[in-house]
Design a protein around this motif. Structure first.
Motif, PDB file in Angstrom:
ATOM      1  N   LYS A   1       1.363  -1.034   0.132  1.00  0.00           N
ATOM      2  CA  LYS A   1       0.025  -0.228   0.232  1.00  0.00           C
ATOM      3  C   LYS A   1       0.328   1.430   0.193  1.00  0.00           C
ATOM      4  O   LYS A   1       1.966   1.131   0.654  1.00  0.00           O
ATOM      5  CB  LYS A   1      -0.920   0.226   1.136  1.00  0.00           C
ATOM      6  CG  LYS A   1      -2.326   1.109   0.911  1.00  0.00           C
ATOM      7  CD  LYS A   1      -3.259   0.348   2.263  1.00  0.00           C
ATOM      8  CE  LYS A   1      -4.352   2.033   1.676  1.00  0.00           C
ATOM      9  NZ  LYS A   1      -5.642   1.457   2.426  1.00  0.00           N
ATOM     10  N   ILE A   2       0.802   2.121  -1.131  1.00  0.00           N
ATOM     11  CA  ILE A   2       1.413   3.812  -1.146  1.00  0.00           C
ATOM     12  C   ILE A   2       1.269   4.583  -0.656  1.00  0.00           C
ATOM     13  O   ILE A   2       1.312   6.058  -0.294  1.00  0.00           O
ATOM     14  CB  ILE A   2       2.372   3.749  -2.255  1.00  0.00           C
ATOM     15  CG1 ILE A   2       3.131   4.218  -3.087  1.00  0.00           C
ATOM     16  CG2 ILE A   2       1.107   3.653  -3.351  1.00  0.00           C
ATOM     17  CD1 ILE A   2       3.487   4.427  -3.682  1.00  0.00           C
ATOM     18  N   ALA A   3      -0.691   4.340  -0.549  1.00  0.00           N
ATOM     19  CA  ALA A   3      -1.742   5.699  -0.029  1.00  0.00           C
ATOM     20  C   ALA A   3      -2.634   5.533   0.578  1.00  0.00           C
ATOM     21  O   ALA A   3      -3.642   4.457   0.115  1.00  0.00           O
ATOM     22  CB  ALA A   3      -1.812   6.499  -1.497  1.00  0.00           C
ATOM     23  N   ALA A   4      -3.047   5.890   1.463  1.00  0.00           N
ATOM     24  CA  ALA A   4      -4.491   5.726   2.459  1.00  0.00           C
ATOM     25  C   ALA A   4      -5.569   6.632   2.074  1.00  0.00           C
ATOM     26  O   ALA A   4      -5.269   7.861   2.083  1.00  0.00           O
ATOM     27  CB  ALA A   4      -3.627   5.633   3.389  1.00  0.00           C
ATOM     28  N   LEU A   5      -6.699   6.196   2.364  1.00  0.00           N
ATOM     29  CA  LEU A   5      -7.855   7.026   2.172  1.00  0.00           C
ATOM     30  C   LEU A   5      -8.556   7.069   2.767  1.00  0.00           C
ATOM     31  O   LEU A   5      -9.074   5.896   3.309  1.00  0.00           O
ATOM     32  CB  LEU A   5      -8.349   7.089   0.439  1.00  0.00           C
ATOM     33  CG  LEU A   5      -8.637   8.032   0.079  1.00  0.00           C
ATOM     34  CD1 LEU A   5      -9.222   8.142  -1.540  1.00  0.00           C
ATOM     35  CD2 LEU A   5     -10.484   8.147   0.410  1.00  0.00           C
ATOM     36  N   GLY A   6      -8.845   8.378   3.564  1.00  0.00           N
ATOM     37  CA  GLY A   6     -10.218   8.186   4.879  1.00  0.00           C
ATOM     38  C   GLY A   6     -11.130   9.400   4.619  1.00  0.00           C
ATOM     39  O   GLY A   6     -10.086  10.718   4.142  1.00  0.00           O
ATOM     40  N   LEU A   7     -12.016   9.869   4.527  1.00  0.00           N
ATOM     41  CA  LEU A   7     -12.794  10.812   4.464  1.00  0.00           C
ATOM     42  C   LEU A   7     -14.252  10.749   5.947  1.00  0.00           C
ATOM     43  O   LEU A   7     -14.478  10.325   6.590  1.00  0.00           O
ATOM     44  CB  LEU A   7     -13.960  10.215   3.312  1.00  0.00           C
ATOM     45  CG  LEU A   7     -12.375  10.473   2.035  1.00  0.00           C
ATOM     46  CD1 LEU A   7     -13.602  10.334   0.457  1.00  0.00           C
ATOM     47  CD2 LEU A   7     -12.084  12.312   2.422  1.00  0.00           C
ATOM     48  N   LYS A   8     -14.414  11.986   5.839  1.00  0.00           N
ATOM     49  CA  LYS A   8     -15.444  12.526   7.197  1.00  0.00           C
ATOM     50  C   LYS A   8     -16.955  13.287   5.579  1.00  0.00           C
ATOM     51  O   LYS A   8     -15.871  14.289   4.945  1.00  0.00           O
ATOM     52  CB  LYS A   8     -15.193  13.312   8.103  1.00  0.00           C
ATOM     53  CG  LYS A   8     -16.268  13.232   8.908  1.00  0.00           C
ATOM     54  CD  LYS A   8     -17.046  12.852   9.289  1.00  0.00           C
ATOM     55  CE  LYS A   8     -18.207  13.188  10.341  1.00  0.00           C
ATOM     56  NZ  LYS A   8     -19.209  12.171  11.290  1.00  0.00           N
ATOM     57  N   ILE A   9     -17.854  12.812   5.917  1.00  0.00           N
ATOM     58  CA  ILE A   9     -19.295  14.076   4.761  1.00  0.00           C
ATOM     59  C   ILE A   9     -19.559  14.690   6.354  1.00  0.00           C
ATOM     60  O   ILE A   9     -20.378  13.781   6.837  1.00  0.00           O
ATOM     61  CB  ILE A   9     -19.733  13.698   4.465  1.00  0.00           C
ATOM     62  CG1 ILE A   9     -18.843  12.426   3.235  1.00  0.00           C
ATOM     63  CG2 ILE A   9     -20.602  14.377   3.458  1.00  0.00           C
ATOM     64  CD1 ILE A   9     -17.408  13.345   2.708  1.00  0.00           C
ATOM     65  N   SER A  10     -19.817  15.719   6.800  1.00  0.00           N
ATOM     66  CA  SER A  10     -21.086  16.846   7.681  1.00  0.00           C
ATOM     67  C   SER A  10     -21.768  18.152   6.709  1.00  0.00           C
ATOM     68  O   SER A  10     -20.530  18.733   6.027  1.00  0.00           O
ATOM     69  CB  SER A  10     -19.513  17.269   8.312  1.00  0.00           C
ATOM     70  OG  SER A  10     -20.587  17.869   9.069  1.00  0.00           O
ATOM     71  N   ARG A  11     -22.571  17.847   6.289  1.00  0.00           N
ATOM     72  CA  ARG A  11     -23.418  18.653   6.351  1.00  0.00           C
ATOM     73  C   ARG A  11     -22.639  19.313   4.289  1.00  0.00           C
ATOM     74  O   ARG A  11     -22.427  20.074   3.694  1.00  0.00           O
ATOM     75  CB  ARG A  11     -23.032  20.115   6.648  1.00  0.00           C
ATOM     76  CG  ARG A  11     -23.941  20.231   7.894  1.00  0.00           C
ATOM     77  CD  ARG A  11     -23.184  21.439   9.191  1.00  0.00           C
ATOM     78  NE  ARG A  11     -24.029  23.124   8.693  1.00  0.00           N
ATOM     79  CZ  ARG A  11     -22.961  23.322   7.883  1.00  0.00           C
ATOM     80  NH1 ARG A  11     -21.508  23.070   7.408  1.00  0.00           N
ATOM     81  NH2 ARG A  11     -23.190  24.663   7.241  1.00  0.00           N
ATOM     82  N   GLN A  12     -22.915  17.660   4.142  1.00  0.00           N
ATOM     83  CA  GLN A  12     -22.260  17.399   2.386  1.00  0.00           C
ATOM     84  C   GLN A  12     -21.198  18.390   2.198  1.00  0.00           C
ATOM     85  O   GLN A  12     -20.700  18.280   1.314  1.00  0.00           O
ATOM     86  CB  GLN A  12     -23.012  18.175   1.299  1.00  0.00           C
ATOM     87  CG  GLN A  12     -24.714  17.572   1.247  1.00  0.00           C
ATOM     88  CD  GLN A  12     -24.776  16.255   0.773  1.00  0.00           C
ATOM     89  OE1 GLN A  12     -23.601  16.004   0.223  1.00  0.00           O
ATOM     90  NE2 GLN A  12     -25.110  15.291   1.924  1.00  0.00           N
ATOM     91  N   GLY A  13     -20.538  18.654   3.353  1.00  0.00           N
ATOM     92  CA  GLY A  13     -19.159  18.693   2.772  1.00  0.00           C
ATOM     93  C   GLY A  13     -18.209  17.968   3.313  1.00  0.00           C
ATOM     94  O   GLY A  13     -17.966  16.630   5.049  1.00  0.00           O
ATOM     95  N   SER A  14     -16.848  17.918   2.759  1.00  0.00           N
ATOM     96  CA  SER A  14     -15.859  16.620   3.105  1.00  0.00           C
ATOM     97  C   SER A  14     -14.332  17.554   3.792  1.00  0.00           C
ATOM     98  O   SER A  14     -14.192  18.150   3.273  1.00  0.00           O
ATOM     99  CB  SER A  14     -14.846  15.763   1.541  1.00  0.00           C
ATOM    100  OG  SER A  14     -14.220  16.640   0.409  1.00  0.00           O
TER     101      SER A  14
END
Length: 243
Positions: free
Chosen positions: A174-187
């Motif tokens: 693995k060379i890149a990790a991704l994690g997100l949070k979406i709140s009020r349609q904003g990332s």
């Protein structure tokens, strides 16, 4: 307790936006992870429909972050590196010097796409950034982030489908990790690309919750790259892909 909003670095000239959308690009330099996490959350809570989207480039001091699905048993031996809770999706990962971290703070409603497409666009930006350096990265179904063939990181052959019950990460790093949070349609939160960092801390965890998953960086693949230059390239591709 200091409750003041962390100061935002000044916006810098952003790469060309093909669709003409307004962007603010901010280069934080090296800062502790909690500082930017607090600032991202505050920015997202305060933004309005007219707030321009922003892209933050960051390099963090050493830290393990646990996502909302994080389980304590995936932290094997944190040692002297702090473990902090995060409200992004996913499980545990490591951030440290020599890793390029990009946080796209995007109004998804205004852009007109859903989270699955948003993830795909971020991954595509990383794929293109790595391709400029001669590295062929791959997606793995059900495991956000980007992976390379350990035996042939520069080859262009597609990954073959994995049979049920087989290890989907066999022969991959693995060379890149991704994690997100979406709140009020904003990332907020985003993607971390390993350029030239100490990989030892990844051995203290099950990266992203996968036992035995190998983590690599450009340096371990034999690619010499300046993290600042990689950050600029990644910013350009992210803005183009997210427009």
């Amino acid at each position: 307790m200091d409750t003041a909003l962390p100061a935002l670095p000044a916006a810098v000239a952003s790469p060309t936006s093909p669709a003409g959308h307004r962007w603010q690009l901010r280069d934080w330099g090296r800062v502790p992870w909690p500082h930017t996490a607090e600032a991202m959350q505050a920015f997202t809570a305060a933004r309005t429909p007219d707030t321009p989207d922003e892209l933050w480039l960051v390099e963090h001091e050493p830290v393990f972050t646990q996502g909302t699905a994080g389980r304590a048993e995936h932290v094997l031996a944190a040692g002297d590196i702090p473990v902090v809770a995060s409200n992004r999706g996913g499980q545990v990962t490591y951030h440290g010097p020599g890793q390029v971290v990009a946080y796209p703070l995007v109004d998804l409603r205004r852009r007109g796409y859903f989270v699955k497409e948003f993830v795909h666009r971020i991954e595509e930006a990383v794929l293109r950034t790595l391709a400029e350096l001669g590295v062929t990265a791959h997606r793995v179904v059900g495991a956000p982030g980007l992976y390379v063939r350990l035996a042939d990181p520069f080859g262009h052959a597609r990954l073959q489908p994995v049979a049920p019950g087989e290890d989907p990460f066999r022969g991959l790093g693995k060379i890149a990790a991704l994690g997100l949070k979406i709140s009020r349609q904003g990332s907020y939160h985003g993607v971390a690309l390993n350029v030239a960092l100490d990989l030892e801390p990844f051995g203290r965890i099950d990266p992203c919750g996968y036992v035995g998953l190998k983590t690599v960086d450009l340096a371990s693949l034999g690619v010499t790259a300046d993290p600042a230059a990689v950050a600029r390239s990644l910013a350009t591709h992210l803005i183009r892909q997210l427009d």
